[in-house]
Every structure is written in C-alpha cells, then in structure tokens.
Design an enzyme around this catalytic site. Structure first.
Site, PDB file in Angstrom:
ATOM      1  N   PHE A 113      -0.449  10.338  -7.211  1.00  0.00           N
ATOM      2  CA  PHE A 113      -0.337   8.906  -6.998  1.00  0.00           C
ATOM      3  C   PHE A 113      -0.995   8.123  -8.119  1.00  0.00           C
ATOM      4  O   PHE A 113      -0.819   6.930  -8.230  1.00  0.00           O
ATOM      5  CB  PHE A 113      -0.961   8.507  -5.665  1.00  0.00           C
ATOM      6  CG  PHE A 113      -0.380   9.268  -4.485  1.00  0.00           C
ATOM      7  CD1 PHE A 113       0.969   9.504  -4.428  1.00  0.00           C
ATOM      8  CD2 PHE A 113      -1.194   9.751  -3.477  1.00  0.00           C
ATOM      9  CE1 PHE A 113       1.514  10.218  -3.358  1.00  0.00           C
ATOM     10  CE2 PHE A 113      -0.669  10.448  -2.404  1.00  0.00           C
ATOM     11  CZ  PHE A 113       0.683  10.688  -2.355  1.00  0.00           C
TER      12      PHE A 113
ATOM     13  N   SER B 180       0.836  -1.205   0.000  1.00  0.00           N
ATOM     14  CA  SER B 180       0.000   0.000   0.000  1.00  0.00           C
ATOM     15  C   SER B 180       0.867   1.250   0.000  1.00  0.00           C
ATOM     16  O   SER B 180       0.569   2.227  -0.692  1.00  0.00           O
ATOM     17  CB  SER B 180      -0.919   0.001   1.225  1.00  0.00           C
ATOM     18  OG  SER B 180      -1.659   1.197   1.303  1.00  0.00           O
TER      19      SER B 180
ATOM     20  N   TRP C 257       2.197   1.656  -3.441  1.00  0.00           N
ATOM     21  CA  TRP C 257       1.156   2.094  -4.360  1.00  0.00           C
ATOM     22  C   TRP C 257       1.045   3.611  -4.344  1.00  0.00           C
ATOM     23  O   TRP C 257       0.794   4.236  -5.380  1.00  0.00           O
ATOM     24  CB  TRP C 257      -0.191   1.476  -3.954  1.00  0.00           C
ATOM     25  CG  TRP C 257      -1.333   1.918  -4.811  1.00  0.00           C
ATOM     26  CD1 TRP C 257      -1.791   1.318  -5.954  1.00  0.00           C
ATOM     27  CD2 TRP C 257      -2.178   3.074  -4.614  1.00  0.00           C
ATOM     28  NE1 TRP C 257      -2.853   2.028  -6.476  1.00  0.00           N
ATOM     29  CE2 TRP C 257      -3.116   3.103  -5.680  1.00  0.00           C
ATOM     30  CE3 TRP C 257      -2.234   4.073  -3.647  1.00  0.00           C
ATOM     31  CZ2 TRP C 257      -4.083   4.103  -5.788  1.00  0.00           C
ATOM     32  CZ3 TRP C 257      -3.188   5.065  -3.766  1.00  0.00           C
ATOM     33  CH2 TRP C 257      -4.101   5.065  -4.816  1.00  0.00           C
ATOM     34  N   HIS C 258       1.246   4.222  -3.173  1.00  0.00           N
ATOM     35  CA  HIS C 258       1.106   5.664  -3.058  1.00  0.00           C
ATOM     36  C   HIS C 258       2.214   6.420  -3.775  1.00  0.00           C
ATOM     37  O   HIS C 258       2.004   7.559  -4.206  1.00  0.00           O
ATOM     38  CB  HIS C 258       1.066   6.081  -1.586  1.00  0.00           C
ATOM     39  CG  HIS C 258      -0.263   5.854  -0.940  1.00  0.00           C
ATOM     40  ND1 HIS C 258      -0.648   4.636  -0.445  1.00  0.00           N
ATOM     41  CD2 HIS C 258      -1.298   6.693  -0.720  1.00  0.00           C
ATOM     42  CE1 HIS C 258      -1.873   4.736   0.058  1.00  0.00           C
ATOM     43  NE2 HIS C 258      -2.292   5.971  -0.102  1.00  0.00           N
ATOM     44  N   GLY C 259       3.370   5.834  -3.893  1.00  0.00           N
ATOM     45  CA  GLY C 259       4.422   6.561  -4.573  1.00  0.00           C
ATOM     46  C   GLY C 259       5.752   5.853  -4.530  1.00  0.00           C
ATOM     47  O   GLY C 259       5.979   4.950  -3.715  1.00  0.00           O
TER      48      GLY C 259
END
Length: 486
Positions: free
Chosen positions: A486, A322, A325-327
């Site tokens: 993102f 996770s 996934w954000h960056g």
C-alpha cells in the site's frame, strides 16, 4: 529490506553502534547517519525509486518555506496546491492510473463503446503512500499556521524517511517528530528496554501469529468454492487476525526500533479487537491514518459541525478515500464503504463517541453486554475485511455467499485444513493464548509492556526467552508485510 530478514538483523546493530558510540556527541552527525541509513534501507528494496523519495522530500521542504514566507493568501494557496498536486499526481500515476484506466474501459465497454487506453507497466514504489502523507501533513500544518518550516534540509529529510517508519508507517506529523530530530538525544536505558520489549512482541505477532494465519487464510480464500461455510468463516477470522498481527506487528517493531535511537513515534494500534462499536474500532485501528484523514479531510469538510446530511456525506468521503488509499481496487473501495455504512447509524444518533474508555478498565473480566458488543464489532469488521482480502468483487460476493448458507453448520474436519506449517488446532490454541495476553495488557501501549515488572529477574528473563524461542519455533513460510503493497 524487511524487518524479518537477516539483512536487517545485521543492519540494525551496526547503525545502533555508530549512532551511540561514534556520533553521539554531534547531533548533525547523528542525523546524517540516520538519513544515510534510511536511504540505504530504502535502496535495498529498489534503489531506482530513491529519487522519488528525495524529490518528494525536496518539494515539500521548499514549498513549506515558500508557504510560510508568502505575503498574501493567494500565494500561500499556490505553493500549497503545487505541493499537493505534484505529490498526489505522482501517487496517482504509480498507484491509481491503471486502476482508473481499466475501470473507465470497462464502464465504456458496458455502454457499448469499445475504447482502449494504454496502461503503464510500472512497479508501485514501496512506502509511497506513507511518505507522501508525511510531507503533505507538513505543508498543511504550515499553511494552517500550526507549525513553522525548518531550515535544515537534513532534519526534514530524516522526518520524512526515518527508516523504522519509512515503508509502512505510522504516518508521522512534523509537529510530533521534527522537534525530536532537532534536539540532542541521550541514550535512555529504560526507554531502550521498553523498545526491545515491543520489538520482541512485534516479531512474535508477525512471525508466530500473522505468517501462520496467512498460510490457512490464503488456502481458504484461494480455494473457497471447495469449502463449507464454517471453514470460510474460519478463513475470514484468520485473515482478520493475520492482518492485525502483521500490521500492528510491523508498527510494534518500528516503534521499538525508534526508541533504541531515543525517538518516540506515534502509536498506531490500541487493541482494536476489544472495541465495542465501529467508531471505537477506528479510534484504535491504524490510528495515524484515521487521525490524518480526520484532521486534513474530515474537519476541512466541516466535520461534525454541519447538517446531518453533510455529516453523512463527510463520513462516506473519508471512509471511501481511506479504502482507495489502501489500494487501487474496487474491493478496497467497497471495504471503505462498508465501514461507512457501519458507522453512519452512530453518527446519526451522535453515539459515535460513547466508548472512549478502555473496555473493562481496572477489571479482569468484561460484562456480558461488553462481550456481546465486542463480538458483534469483530464480526462486522471481519466481514468487511473478507471483502478487503478478496481478489475482486465477484470473488468477494462468492466468498461471502458461501458463508451465508446451511453449510455454515458443517463441522470442519482435519482433512479440510492440512498443509500449514503449524497444525490448525495448535495454531488456534496459540492465537487464543495471544488474545489472552493482549487482553491482560490492553491498558498499556503494547501487550507485554509491563509484564513481569514485579517478577524476580530470572522469571522475567525466562518469560522473554519463551517468547523469543516460541517465535523461532513457530516460524512458518515467511510472508511479506501486508502493508508493503500500500
């Protein structure tokens, strides 16, 4: 095109008019209009990346059909992994290639090996993480027998690219959204009114709260060495409020706009700052992403029906993933790992589902124990978000180190916090009023969903007018929505 732009203020009424007054009697025409509007909406950011969206859409549409019609499991897996590989490959090139190359170069340099790799000078296509996950959920569900593929490419394309959710979610499921796209829709006045209420609240959260908090949060984070620990705490708290109001504000606008077109999107936030533990926080924060990882990563890994060691492993995997996934930055990885560490004790004690109800449901005030639990949860998530906000790991260490020293007892002076569009004292009062409204509306889908329902019409309209005027009056320096990156 931004929700908080003049362009969108002109775009939305035009699409709404054409949708309900020109194409309302023809479902195919309605869906074609939505698709054209969505592609135009996306092209306003950068038309050159529209081909990526169309390619990803066609890939998953085609592989979904091939998976469904495959005659044996091996063939099904081939088409599934083709979709997954190409989608994640594109995401990896645009979003993660430079990150991994730089990380590898740094690691080799630390080991005394001087090697350089070429990096890519590319722009991250806006919304790629969201529409990629839309398509992946579609092929996963077909492969797992949860749904059947659609034969209508236009309908599927609308599912992937529906403009309210295209660039920052929520991450939709085909099982939820596609049936709504495939069936005729009639204008529903109460639904549209509800949507307008949520849009209004979303704009208030974004413009009046998030953008003004951002000015002070940016000031404090960017110059943290010049401030005492007490101001750094304030900066961290303001960033937590900023990112919540920014992202949930976007989701509110998206859900409200979708209702204007007779479509219900997945709820993405459920008052997470009133959570009593970290597990509850993650059931209420970015719900569509949390549930996506639960269904397509955590459960396939065995979920909770495995040994204790594997439950811990699975928890770490989904939170670190996770974060990634954000960056493409180590701050996001550490943020994810911190949340994993927060939640592991409750996983071990099997208490991670102990707070499934709404806090103080049916009551005006929470108990003292609930207040303490909410404060602790907020403090832990704010500390993790300080890492999330930091430019890099050294910045995060320096910022957090600046909090945990005796200067945290220093009383901030007004001279320390000057330069915002709204005076800091006034902003804190506005934030307090906002939190009270959120608390009073916590049993609804959004804070003002039922506010004023039993009031005389003049008072109800006066309430909405005050929110609208406050939003305009408190407009500071416009900030891009945080999750666009993102």
């Amino acid at each position: 095109m931004l929700f908080n732009s003049l362009g969108f203020a002109l775009f939305l009424p035009v699409v709404f008019f054409l949708y309900w007054f020109v194409t309302s009697k023809n479902l195919k025409a309605q869906n074609l209009l939505l698709l054209a509007a969505s592609y135009f909406f996306y092209s306003c950011w950068d038309y050159r990346f529209l081909f990526l969206l169309v390619f990803s859409t066609f890939l998953d549409f085609y592989t979904g059909q091939r998976i469904y019609r495959a005659e044996n499991p091996r063939s099904k897996k081939f088409w599934l992994w083709l979709s997954v590989g190409v989608n994640l490959g594109l995401l990896g090139v645009f979003k993660y290639y430079n990150f991994f190359v730089d990380s590898l170069t740094g690691a080799l340099a630390s080991a005394g090996v001087g090697v350089s790799f070429n990096t890519l000078d590319v722009i991250l296509p806006v919304g790629i993480s969201f529409y990629t996950f839309h398509g992946l959920s579609y092929v996963f569900d077909i492969h797992n027998g949860r749904s059947k593929p659609t034969d209508n490419f236009v309908d599927y394309s609308v599912f992937v690219s529906f403009f309210p959710l295209l660039v920052a979610g929520p991450i939709e499921r085909a099982t939820h959204l596609l049936p709504q796209i495939e069936k005729p829709r009639k204008f529903n006045y109460p639904q549209a009114v509800n949507g307008m209420r949520q849009i209004l609240w979303g704009y208030f959260k974004k413009v009046a709260i998030a953008d003004n908090c951002a000015e002070y949060a940016n000031m404090i984070f960017n110059n943290h060495t010049h401030y005492p620990g007490s101001v750094l705490v304030l900066g961290a708290v303001l960033f937590s409020i900023q990112i919540y109001c920014d992202f949930s504000g976007y989701s509110d606008i998206a859900l409200g706009v979708a209702r204007l077109f007779g479509i219900e999107l997945l709820r993405n936030f459920a008052f997470p700052f009133f959570s009593r533990d970290i597990a509850e926080f993650w059931r209420r924060w970015h719900i569509s992403l949390s549930s996506w990882f639960k269904d397509y990563l955590y459960i396939p890994l065995g979920g909770s029906k495995v040994s204790t060691a594997k439950r811990v492993r699975n928890t770490i995997i989904i939170f670190v993933t996770s974060g990634l996934w954000h960056g493409a930055a180590w701050t996001y990885v550490v943020w994810g790992a911190l949340n994993a560490l927060y939640i592991i004790p409750s996983v071990l004690m099997k208490s991670n589902r102990s707070n499934l109800d709404i806090v103080a449901q049916g009551k005006l005030f929470p108990t003292f124990r609930e207040v303490v639990a909410m404060v602790i949860t907020f403090a832990l998530t704010t500390l993790a978000l300080a890492v999330f906000r930091s430019a890099d790991i050294p910045h995060a260490i320096s910022f957090i180190g600046g909090i945990f020293n005796k200067s945290i007892l220093t009383v901030p002076s007004g001279a320390m916090l000057m330069g915002g569009s709204v005076n800091i004292a006034a902003l804190l009062i506005i934030v307090l009023i906002f939190m009270v409204m959120e608390w009073l509306g916590r049993e609804n889908r959004f804070a003002n969903e039922t506010t004023g329902d039993n009031w005389p019409r003049p008072f109800r309209w006066a309430f909405y007018f005050v929110i609208a005027i406050s939003t305009l009056y408190l407009t500071g320096i416009p900030q891009q929505f945080v999750y666009f990156q993102f």
